[in-house]
Design a protein around this motif. Structure first.
Motif, PDB file in Angstrom:
ATOM      1  N   VAL A   5       0.862  -1.173   0.050  1.00  0.00           N
ATOM      2  CA  VAL A   5      -0.093   0.144  -0.186  1.00  0.00           C
ATOM      3  C   VAL A   5       0.877   1.277   0.044  1.00  0.00           C
ATOM      4  CG1 VAL A   5      -1.633   1.302   1.356  1.00  0.00           C
ATOM      5  CG2 VAL A   5      -1.726  -1.195   1.219  1.00  0.00           C
ATOM      6  N   GLY A   6       0.632   2.157  -0.862  1.00  0.00           N
ATOM      7  CA  GLY A   6       1.285   3.439  -0.747  1.00  0.00           C
ATOM      8  C   GLY A   6       0.133   4.629  -0.384  1.00  0.00           C
ATOM      9  N   LEU A   7       0.860   5.398   0.812  1.00  0.00           N
ATOM     10  CA  LEU A   7      -0.063   6.568   1.491  1.00  0.00           C
ATOM     11  C   LEU A   7       0.788   7.665   1.381  1.00  0.00           C
ATOM     12  CD1 LEU A   7      -1.478   6.374   5.016  1.00  0.00           C
ATOM     13  CD2 LEU A   7       0.177   8.009   4.455  1.00  0.00           C
ATOM     14  N   THR A   8       0.020   8.637   0.808  1.00  0.00           N
ATOM     15  CA  THR A   8       0.308  10.115   0.728  1.00  0.00           C
ATOM     16  C   THR A   8      -0.372  11.151   1.494  1.00  0.00           C
ATOM     17  OG1 THR A   8       1.262   9.862  -1.528  1.00  0.00           O
ATOM     18  CG2 THR A   8       0.691  12.078  -0.939  1.00  0.00           C
ATOM     19  N   HIS A   9       0.331  11.859   2.507  1.00  0.00           N
ATOM     20  CA  HIS A   9      -0.488  12.595   3.311  1.00  0.00           C
ATOM     21  C   HIS A   9       0.081  13.958   2.973  1.00  0.00           C
ATOM     22  CE1 HIS A   9      -0.551  14.253   7.602  1.00  0.00           C
ATOM     23  NE2 HIS A   9      -1.568  14.949   7.171  1.00  0.00           N
ATOM     24  N   HIS A  10      -0.769  15.098   2.424  1.00  0.00           N
ATOM     25  CA  HIS A  10      -0.226  16.387   2.197  1.00  0.00           C
ATOM     26  C   HIS A  10      -1.209  17.442   2.963  1.00  0.00           C
ATOM     27  CE1 HIS A  10       1.172  19.572  -0.378  1.00  0.00           C
ATOM     28  NE2 HIS A  10       0.063  19.730  -0.342  1.00  0.00           N
ATOM     29  N   THR A  11      -0.639  18.432   3.477  1.00  0.00           N
ATOM     30  CA  THR A  11      -1.259  19.256   4.070  1.00  0.00           C
ATOM     31  C   THR A  11      -0.375  20.767   3.740  1.00  0.00           C
ATOM     32  OG1 THR A  11      -1.917  18.091   6.234  1.00  0.00           O
ATOM     33  CG2 THR A  11      -1.886  20.568   6.263  1.00  0.00           C
ATOM     34  N   PHE A  77       3.715  20.181   3.826  1.00  0.00           N
ATOM     35  CA  PHE A  77       4.349  19.298   3.949  1.00  0.00           C
ATOM     36  C   PHE A  77       3.870  17.990   3.600  1.00  0.00           C
ATOM     37  CE2 PHE A  77       1.735  19.436   7.925  1.00  0.00           C
ATOM     38  CZ  PHE A  77       1.293  18.229   8.088  1.00  0.00           C
ATOM     39  N   THR A  78       4.677  16.891   3.016  1.00  0.00           N
ATOM     40  CA  THR A  78       3.933  15.696   2.304  1.00  0.00           C
ATOM     41  C   THR A  78       4.680  14.418   2.909  1.00  0.00           C
ATOM     42  OG1 THR A  78       3.769  16.946   0.310  1.00  0.00           O
ATOM     43  CG2 THR A  78       3.607  14.649   0.151  1.00  0.00           C
ATOM     44  N   VAL A  79       3.931  13.702   3.543  1.00  0.00           N
ATOM     45  CA  VAL A  79       4.411  12.238   3.647  1.00  0.00           C
ATOM     46  C   VAL A  79       4.029  11.209   2.797  1.00  0.00           C
ATOM     47  CG1 VAL A  79       4.202  10.339   5.403  1.00  0.00           C
ATOM     48  CG2 VAL A  79       4.227  12.891   6.139  1.00  0.00           C
ATOM     49  N   ASP A  80       5.332  10.695   2.365  1.00  0.00           N
ATOM     50  CA  ASP A  80       4.884   9.308   1.531  1.00  0.00           C
ATOM     51  C   ASP A  80       5.412   8.246   2.122  1.00  0.00           C
ATOM     52  OD1 ASP A  80       3.838  10.160  -1.214  1.00  0.00           O
ATOM     53  OD2 ASP A  80       5.298  11.698  -1.328  1.00  0.00           O
ATOM     54  N   LEU A  81       4.641   7.155   2.340  1.00  0.00           N
ATOM     55  CA  LEU A  81       5.282   5.975   2.672  1.00  0.00           C
ATOM     56  C   LEU A  81       4.643   4.712   1.984  1.00  0.00           C
ATOM     57  CD1 LEU A  81       3.000   4.216   4.779  1.00  0.00           C
ATOM     58  CD2 LEU A  81       3.605   6.045   6.214  1.00  0.00           C
ATOM     59  N   VAL A  82       5.335   3.479   2.021  1.00  0.00           N
ATOM     60  CA  VAL A  82       4.826   2.264   1.345  1.00  0.00           C
ATOM     61  C   VAL A  82       5.033   1.257   2.527  1.00  0.00           C
ATOM     62  CG1 VAL A  82       5.359   0.704  -0.357  1.00  0.00           C
ATOM     63  CG2 VAL A  82       5.768   2.912  -0.923  1.00  0.00           C
ATOM     64  N   ALA A  83       3.776   0.669   2.726  1.00  0.00           N
ATOM     65  CA  ALA A  83       3.883  -0.506   3.759  1.00  0.00           C
ATOM     66  C   ALA A  83       3.264  -1.693   3.060  1.00  0.00           C
ATOM     67  CB  ALA A  83       2.690   0.080   4.728  1.00  0.00           C
ATOM     68  N   LYS A  84       3.932  -2.848   3.782  1.00  0.00           N
ATOM     69  CA  LYS A  84       3.557  -4.033   3.328  1.00  0.00           C
ATOM     70  C   LYS A  84       2.596  -4.668   4.251  1.00  0.00           C
ATOM     71  CE  LYS A  84       6.757  -6.015   0.021  1.00  0.00           C
ATOM     72  NZ  LYS A  84       7.465  -6.887  -0.589  1.00  0.00           N
ATOM     73  N   MET A  85       1.258  -4.650   3.928  1.00  0.00           N
ATOM     74  CA  MET A  85       0.182  -5.199   4.935  1.00  0.00           C
ATOM     75  C   MET A  85       0.025  -6.572   5.176  1.00  0.00           C
ATOM     76  SD  MET A  85      -2.468  -1.825   4.315  1.00  0.00           S
ATOM     77  CE  MET A  85      -3.635  -2.902   5.467  1.00  0.00           C
ATOM     78  N   ASN A  86       0.525  -7.399   5.985  1.00  0.00           N
ATOM     79  CA  ASN A  86       0.328  -8.672   6.020  1.00  0.00           C
ATOM     80  C   ASN A  86      -0.753  -8.811   7.223  1.00  0.00           C
ATOM     81  OD1 ASN A  86       2.668 -10.063   4.585  1.00  0.00           O
ATOM     82  ND2 ASN A  86       3.788  -8.910   6.120  1.00  0.00           N
TER      83      ASN A  86
END
Length: 271
Positions: A5-11, A77-86
């Motif tokens: 999953v890719g998550l982007t948080h922008h404010t 600010f922008t957070v970008d993360l990639v997570a592996k959800m098991n």
């Protein structure tokens, strides 16, 4: 099964004239104990002319302290993360024998280590009366007790979105019978502490994905992929360590819960 999953948080903030920015502290990097694997992470801040210093607070949370030397008319600010959800089994732990059933008392060493997370607020008769019905009359499996306690609060507090800053007191939440995720989380933290269990407040991301197929024996979950900042509670149980409980849903924290900051009080966990 693993889902990437890719998550982007922008404010972004925009001002009608240049302003001086005070130092900012960001608590937006996944905590080291996140059970969901983080493949990559980045935090991008504008204006680009800034100084950033990564730190850890007294509780091991990652902090980015940012100083802006010049005035600016916009800030983002922008957070970008990639997570592996098991898929996480919330019961994948072995409790210490003495903690297998509730009630139990921490041993001396553990009690010393978790003192910060046992500090209670002012005596609250309303909270004590609220807790009383869910306390077992005889020893109960600790896991079963945690499930019942979490669902008890989820059923009592109606979820609402609150734009006001801060967290309601436990008295306010109990009287209103409504609250945001952070209000329910703080109520559960305080309730656990009043019965002798160490608990802490958690802020983080909640990722919910649509199911591939509709459920045949219960709710199918969200109709579209969804993510937001969220709050929940963690309770310390010997042998299992910190166990995440989400009183908004009444469920254990799962693979979609990505903790950012875990602290004794909500103020110290603000993103």
């Amino acid at each position: 099964m693993t889902v990437t999953v890719g998550l982007t948080h922008h404010t972004a903030y925009h001002y009608d004239k240049p302003i001086s920015m005070s130092p900012h502290v960001f608590r937006l990097k996944p905590a080291a104990h996140s059970r969901t694997g983080i493949e990559s992470y980045s935090l991008k801040i504008t204006p680009e002319n800034h100084f950033i210093n990564w730190q850890q607070d007294a509780y091991g949370n990652y902090l980015a302290r940012v100083v802006f030397p010049e005035q600016t008319k916009s800030f983002s600010f922008t957070v970008d993360l990639v997570a592996k959800m098991n898929v996480i089994n919330p019961f994948d732990f072995f409790l210490e024998e003495y903690a297998d059933n509730y009630p139990f008392t921490y041993d001396d060493a553990t009690n010393h280590e978790v003192q910060t997370y046992l500090l209670k607020g002012e005596p609250n008769p309303l909270l004590l009366d609220f807790i009383e019905p869910v306390l077992p009359k005889e020893p109960l499996r600790t896991v079963d007790f945690l499930v019942a306690f979490n669902q008890y609060i989820a059923n009592y507090v109606g979820y609402t979105i609150r734009m006001e800053p801060g967290v309601q007191t436990t008295t306010e939440t109990l009287k209103l019978k409504t609250g945001s995720c952070r209000d329910s989380a703080w109520l559960l933290v305080e309730a656990f502490r009043h019965i002798g269990l160490a608990a802490r407040f958690v802020s983080g991301y909640l990722i919910q994905l649509t199911a591939d197929e509709e459920s045949l024996d219960g709710p199918s979950g969200p109709t579209e992929d969804f993510t937001d900042l969220h709050a929940w509670c963690e309770v310390y149980v010997p042998g299992a360590g910190w166990i995440g409980l989400d009183p908004t849903s009444g469920l254990f924290a799962g693979e979609g819960h990505i903790p950012l900051a875990c602290t004794p009080s909500p103020e110290a966990a603000a993103p």
